[in-house]
Every structure is written in structure tokens, then in C-alpha cells.
Design an enzyme around this catalytic site. Structure first.
Site, PDB file in Angstrom:
ATOM      1  CG  ASP A  55      13.026  27.620  25.932  1.00 33.82           C
ATOM      2  OD1 ASP A  55      13.549  28.454  26.686  1.00 33.82           O
ATOM      3  OD2 ASP A  55      12.063  26.897  26.271  1.00 33.82           O
ATOM      4  CG  ASP A  69      13.898  26.160  32.052  1.00 34.39           C
ATOM      5  OD1 ASP A  69      14.606  25.257  32.529  1.00 34.39           O
ATOM      6  OD2 ASP A  69      14.050  27.361  32.322  1.00 34.39           O
ATOM      7  N   GLY A  82       7.687  29.616  30.306  1.00 31.61           N
ATOM      8  CA  GLY A  82       8.438  30.573  29.497  1.00 31.61           C
ATOM      9  C   GLY A  82       8.403  32.006  30.004  1.00 31.61           C
ATOM     10  CB  VAL A  83       6.081  33.637  32.281  1.00 31.60           C
ATOM     11  CG1 VAL A  83       5.891  34.856  33.118  1.00 31.60           C
ATOM     12  CG2 VAL A  83       5.018  33.545  31.197  1.00 31.60           C
ATOM     13  NE  ARG A 104      14.266  33.938  39.497  1.00 33.14           N
ATOM     14  CZ  ARG A 104      15.529  33.915  39.901  1.00 33.14           C
ATOM     15  NH1 ARG A 104      15.887  34.571  40.990  1.00 33.14           N
ATOM     16  NH2 ARG A 104      16.446  33.234  39.232  1.00 33.14           N
ATOM     17  CB  SER A 158      16.178  30.146  33.415  1.00 30.57           C
ATOM     18  OG  SER A 158      16.684  29.766  34.672  1.00 30.57           O
ATOM     19  CE  LYS A 159      18.144  37.724  37.024  1.00 24.49           C
ATOM     20  NZ  LYS A 159      16.746  38.059  36.736  1.00 24.49           N
ATOM     21  CG  ASN A 160      18.371  29.293  38.539  1.00 23.22           C
ATOM     22  OD1 ASN A 160      19.258  29.552  39.342  1.00 23.22           O
ATOM     23  ND2 ASN A 160      17.109  29.660  38.736  1.00 23.22           N
ATOM     24  CG  ASP A 205       8.574  24.918  26.328  1.00 26.60           C
ATOM     25  OD1 ASP A 205       9.439  25.820  26.232  1.00 26.60           O
ATOM     26  OD2 ASP A 205       7.981  24.648  27.389  1.00 26.60           O
TER      27      ASP A 205
HETATM   28  C1  BG6 Z   1      12.040  30.121  31.823  1.00 28.45           C
HETATM   29  C2  BG6 Z   1      11.030  29.178  32.424  1.00 28.45           C
HETATM   30  O1  BG6 Z   1      12.937  29.400  31.023  1.00 28.45           O
HETATM   31  O2  BG6 Z   1      12.768  30.799  32.847  1.00 28.45           O
HETATM   32  C3  BG6 Z   1      10.131  29.942  33.387  1.00 28.45           C
HETATM   33  O3  BG6 Z   1      10.254  28.589  31.387  1.00 28.45           O
HETATM   34  C4  BG6 Z   1      10.969  30.672  34.430  1.00 28.45           C
HETATM   35  O4  BG6 Z   1       9.236  29.028  34.000  1.00 28.45           O
HETATM   36  C5  BG6 Z   1      11.968  31.570  33.734  1.00 28.45           C
HETATM   37  O5  BG6 Z   1      10.130  31.443  35.288  1.00 28.45           O
HETATM   38  C6  BG6 Z   1      12.887  32.305  34.742  1.00 28.45           C
HETATM   39  O6  BG6 Z   1      13.654  31.334  35.409  1.00 28.45           O
HETATM   40  P1  BG6 Z   1      14.552  31.576  36.712  1.00 28.45           P
HETATM   41  O7  BG6 Z   1      15.291  30.284  36.853  1.00 28.45           O
HETATM   42  O8  BG6 Z   1      15.465  32.723  36.389  1.00 28.45           O
HETATM   43  O9  BG6 Z   1      13.633  31.883  37.836  1.00 28.45           O
HETATM   44 MG    MG Z   2      10.563  26.901  27.652  1.00 28.69          MG
END
Ligand code: BG6
Ligand code: MG
Length: 217
Positions: free
Chosen positions: A9, A11, A46-47, A49, A114-116, A168
Site C-alpha cells: 500500500d 499512503d 485507506g478509505v 475518496r 488513490s487516483k493520485n 496500514d
Molecule cells: C487511500 C488513502 O490510499 O486513497 C485514503 O489512504 C484516500 O485516505 C484514498 O481517500 C483515495 O485517494 P485519492 O487520492 O484518490 O483521493
Molecule cells: Mg494506507
């Protein structure tokens, strides 16, 4: 169990973006007149968006359009903060562990909701150390569903039972188990206690030590 691939993972495991997510959600909450504290933010770990927005809204009803606009606004604030990250934002022990895994000739992938994820990897300058990156742009259900981990195992060409997940978040450990994989949990036992092995963080731990522990299971 013989580990042939590590599925990390991102983040909260390799870098601590949860503070940046918090600042971005807090800014949105303030603009919307919603109280949002650091404790509230813990539930967002981990949740996805969308699910994070639902938790932040605390039952307040909004239209689909409003929800979309709010997520875009929060993401703009978040990306602004991520752009300021540097390799110094890698968590202690992270670089050592991924370099060691590479050196051992094992596969490794990033598996993030995450999309980022790519932007964060670029800022940390570690993207090239991974064999695959499966992120929130994949057409798959997010954690705690097993989909992202299954896609990652396929991408690195390793059977599910030979993949070890490093997480995590409780939802991430659940997703690993749902995929038939074992997990190394990072953080307090209340959060990741379901994992087969738990460390406070990657600091002062080696991949060899992890391999030796799971060999006995
Ligand atoms: C997870 C994070 O990895 O990605 C979350 O732990 C976050 O906190 C989720 O909401 C979605 O991320 P993003 O960057 O697409 O908004
Ligand atoms: Mg995480």
C-alpha cells in the site's frame, strides 16, 4: 509460505499522506461549515475518496453533482500539497526495504486506492523500483474488496498465495485476506491486529526478516 512478491500500500506505508488528506478535507469542511477533526480523519485511512466524503458529510444530504464538485475541490487542495512533497517524505525504513527487495530479485508492486498514486510516486522518486502500480484508476472495487490485490498479483505474474501485502489500514488487511494473501500490518494492533505480522513501522526492519517469519507459516 514462500513470498515471491511484496504488494505495498502507498499512503501510510511508504509515506504519510494522511496529514495532507486531513488538511485538504478540513479546508473543504470549513468551507461547508462542517466540523472535521483529526480523530474524524482516522476513520478515513485507506478509505476511497467517495466513502471519505460520505463520512465527512455525517449524514448531510447532497446531490450527486454537489458531491462530485466537493470531491474535485478537495482533490485540488490535496494535489497542491502533494506537489510540495520530496523524497524526504518517504517514511523511515521505506527506501531501505524496497531497495532490499529489488536486490533479492523478488517482485514488488504498489496497490493503492488513490487516483493520485503516480503523482505521489513521482514526488518520492521511487516509481521505477516497482514492477507494477495498481491504483484507484483501475476499474475495480476498492479495499476491503480483494480486486486491487488480485490485479497486482496478475500484473507481477505471481500466484495469490505467494504475495505478501504490506498495509496500514484495517480495510487493506481485510482485502489481503479476501484475496487469499497474508499481510504485514504497520501501526497499532487495534488497527492492523488481524495481520499475521505487525510492526509499528518499517523502520529498523528488513525484508529478510519478513521472509524468514512467513517461511514458517
Ligand atoms: C487511500 C488513502 O490510499 O486513497 C485514503 O489512504 C484516500 O485516505 C484514498 O481517500 C483515495 O485517494 P485519492 O487520492 O484518490 O483521493
Ligand atoms: Mg494506507
Amino acid at each position: 509460505m514462500i513470498i515471491k512478491a511484496f504488494l505495498f500500500d502507498l499512503d501510510g506505508v511508504l509515506t504519510d499522506t494522511s496529514e495532507l488528506h486531513f488538511l485538504a478535507w478540513k479546508r473543504l469542511a470549513e468551507e461547508e461549515g462542517i466540523l472535521f477533526t483529526r480523530e474524524d480523519n482516522e476513520a478515513l485511512r485507506g478509505v476511497s475518496r467517495r466513502e471519505s466524503l460520505n463520512l465527512l458529510l455525517k449524514g448531510r444530504q447532497v446531490s450527486e453533482e454537489q458531491a462530485y464538485e466537493m470531491m474535485e475541490r478537495k482533490n485540488g487542495y490535496y494535489v497542491e500539497l502533494v506537489r510540495q512533497m520530496t523524497p524526504a517524505n518517504l517514511l523511515p525504513g521505506a527506501r531501505e526495504m524496497i531497495e532490499e527487495i529489488r536486490h533479492l530479485g523478488l517482485k514488488q508492486a504498489i496497490v493503492s486506492s488513490s487516483k493520485n498514486a503516480w503523482l505521489v510516486l513521482e514526488r518520492l522518486q521511487i516509481g521505477e523500483l516497482f514492477d507494477a502500480v495498481i491504483d484507484g484508476n483501475a476499474r475495480a472495487r476498492s479495499k476491503p474488496h480483494p480486486d486491487l490485490f488480485i490485479l497486482a498479483a496478475q500484473a507481477v505474474g505471481v500466484p495469490l498465495q505467494n504475495c505478501l501485502v504490506v498495509e496500514d489500514a484495517q480495510a487493506g488487511v481485510e482485502a489481503a485476506h479476501a484475496a487469499g494473501m497474508k499481510a504485514l500490518g504497520l501501526g497499532p494492533r487495534e488497527r492492523v491486529g488481524a495481520a499475521e505480522l505487525v510492526f509499528p513501522s518499517l523502520e529498523s526492519h528488513t525484508a529478510r526478516e519478513v521472509l524468514a517469519f512467513f517461511e514458517k507459516l
